[in-house]
Design a protein around this motif. Structure first.
Motif, short mmCIF file in Angstrom:
data_model
loop_
_atom_site.label_atom_id
_atom_site.label_comp_id
_atom_site.label_asym_id
_atom_site.label_seq_id
_atom_site.Cartn_x
_atom_site.Cartn_y
_atom_site.Cartn_z
N VAL A 113 0.85 -1.20 0.00
CA VAL A 113 0.00 0.00 0.00
C VAL A 113 0.88 1.24 0.00
O VAL A 113 1.73 1.41 0.88
CB VAL A 113 -0.92 0.02 1.23
N PRO A 114 0.74 2.13 -0.99
CA PRO A 114 1.57 3.34 -1.03
C PRO A 114 1.34 4.23 0.19
O PRO A 114 0.22 4.30 0.72
CB PRO A 114 1.10 4.04 -2.32
N GLY A 214 9.62 -10.79 -2.31
CA GLY A 214 8.48 -10.45 -3.14
C GLY A 214 8.62 -10.73 -4.62
O GLY A 214 7.71 -10.43 -5.39
N GLN A 215 9.75 -11.31 -5.05
CA GLN A 215 9.89 -11.63 -6.48
C GLN A 215 9.07 -12.86 -6.87
O GLN A 215 8.60 -12.96 -8.00
CB GLN A 215 11.36 -11.86 -6.84
N GLY A 332 7.25 -0.14 -7.56
CA GLY A 332 7.49 -1.57 -7.51
C GLY A 332 6.50 -2.27 -6.61
O GLY A 332 5.85 -1.67 -5.74
N PHE A 333 6.40 -3.58 -6.77
CA PHE A 333 5.41 -4.42 -6.09
C PHE A 333 5.47 -4.29 -4.57
O PHE A 333 4.45 -4.15 -3.90
CB PHE A 333 5.64 -5.87 -6.51
N GLY A 334 6.68 -4.32 -4.00
CA GLY A 334 6.82 -4.34 -2.55
C GLY A 334 7.02 -2.99 -1.89
O GLY A 334 7.17 -2.90 -0.68
N CYS A 360 9.85 -0.38 2.30
CA CYS A 360 8.83 -1.41 2.14
C CYS A 360 7.97 -1.60 3.39
O CYS A 360 7.06 -2.43 3.38
CB CYS A 360 9.49 -2.75 1.79
N GLY A 361 8.24 -0.85 4.47
CA GLY A 361 7.51 -1.08 5.70
C GLY A 361 7.72 -2.51 6.18
O GLY A 361 8.82 -3.06 6.08
#
Length: 430
Positions: A113-114, A214-215, A332-334, A360-361
């Protein structure tokens, strides 16, 4: 990975976050509804399973009492009930694992979540410039790096293609030395001035490591896999971050700051026709990676610090650059928030990415189950993770070649690199 409890309590916020990232609102709503439904089914099943286990335990105790009182009929009925409950529990535990895996799989495909201050936007056109350092210069005679390298005789794409196919380069002579000098300079800067610890990690990892950062499973096509089910690392972020996979860290020892200079391997799936000439987009390239593991309260400040560390590389090389914050549709995804640093390339007459720094938190920490405990506290919390390029060595080589090129085709060497080049000040064709 996101916290299912947070999703359960904030479904509208997740729908909005997914929509901001570029997914349609209807698809976002359907996905969130599916996850919540799967979670409700899992929790309801777990409740039934727990009730059955409790009744089985109680009935088992009642059997002894019935036998003791001589009530054989009741004892037989209780035994039958216990046998039935035992079968239900065994089958129920299998179903519980199935529901857990299904929910875990669904959560694994949801991006982070951004943060609230990330600009809204669809793609790179909506990224926002936050600062610009140095004055970009392009001369009438400015050439791109591949023309310069081939003319000097130190950059060979034909022989690289003969060896490995497209998107590889053979460097030799003083350009090979310059690339090595850049990597050593960056490592020395980050370890001696920025407080990072140098690591030499494996270049191949297992599924679990790529899942942790996360890949996997979503981006398998971007990776290279070996015949014994290992993966070549796409970036040192993967092994560096996973060094703490599954651990409980001491809060007082955070942040951990790690750096590594490694080759990186990427399939470049979906990039057909993009940057086909030169070294900008390769299957194999060297990069200095920066990774930070922090407590939950320090990650935002650490993100700014990491970005500044990466910018310092370009400042010391005296390369013009700008820093942009990526919009929601380009992240990016993460990532919760990402800064891209773009260096000026006179040959292309444009800025190109040379570093990407992301916070990435606890997104990766949940996937890795990595926590920390502060002194005097029993409760553990998930760590926060950050990663960034400090910077991409091959792209730094391109930037130095193009910004330090001379009209005669030679390349001046930045002052900060000259000690790494044995005092050499200029690369010329021999």
């Amino acid at each position: 990975m996101l916290d299912i409890k947070w999703i359960r309590e904030n479904p509208e916020a997740l729908v909005q976050a997914l929509t901001n990232r570029g997914q349609s609102e209807s698809d976002s709503q359907a996905l969130v509804a599916s996850i919540i439904s799967g979670d409700e089914e899992r929790r309801a099943h777990l409740t039934k399973l727990q009730e059955a286990q409790e009744r089985r335990n109680a009935a088992s105790k009642e059997i002894g009492k019935a036998m003791g009182s001589g009530d054989k009929d009741l004892a037989e009925r209780l035994k039958a009930e216990v046998a039935e409950l035992k079968s239900f529990v065994q089958n129920g535990e299998t179903r519980e694992r199935e529901l857990e895996e299904a929910l875990k799989g669904a959560l694994a495909g949801i991006p982070n979540v951004p943060l609230a201050d990330v600009p809204l936007g669809a793609d790179e056109k909506d990224n926002v410039e936050v600062r610009r350092i140095g004055e970009p210069v392009t001369h009438d005679w400015s050439r791109e790096h591949f023309d310069l390298g081939e003319a000097l005789g130190y950059m060979d794409f034909e022989r690289a293609a003969k060896l490995a196919g497209a998107r590889f380069t053979v460097l030799s002579g003083q350009l090979a030395r310059l690339e090595r000098a850049l990597g050593q300079f960056m490592l020395d800067l980050h370890t001696q001035e920025h407080g990072y610890t140098e690591v030499q990690p494996p270049l191949m990892v297992r599924d679990e490591a790529l899942y942790g950062t996360g890949q996997l499973p979503k981006f398998a096509e971007d990776l290279f896999r070996t015949t014994d089910d290992r993966w070549l690392i796409p970036t040192a972020e993967v092994p560096l971050t996973n060094l703490v996979n599954g651990e409980i860290l001491e809060g007082e020892k955070l942040p951990l700051r790690l750096t590594a200079l490694t080759p990186c391997f990427r399939s470049e799936a979906g990039s057909a026709g993009r940057d086909t000439r030169g070294m900008l987009r390769q299957h194999q390239f060297n990069k200095v990676e920066l990774v930070s593991i922090t407590d939950a309260d320090s990650s935002i400040a650490e993100h700014e610090r990491m970005t500044e560390c990466a910018e310092t590389v370009l400042k010391k090389l005296e390369l013009p650059f700008r820093t942009v914050v990526l919009c929601t549709g380009d992240m990016g995804f993460g990532s919760q928030k990402t800064y891209d640093i773009e260096v000026w390339l006179p040959g292309q007459k444009m800025y190109r990415e040379i570093s990407s720094c992301s916070v990435c938190g606890d997104f990766q920490a949940r996937r890795m189950n990595t926590r920390y405990r502060s002194a005097g506290e029993k409760q553990t919390r998930f760590v926060h993770t950050l990663n960034g390029s400090g910077v991409a060595v091959g792209r730094a080589l391109i930037a130095v070649m193009e910004n330090y090129q001379n009209e005669d085709g030679s390349i001046s060497i930045p002052t900060v690199l000259q000690p790494y080049m044995g005092g050499l000040t200029r690369i010329e064709r021999v």
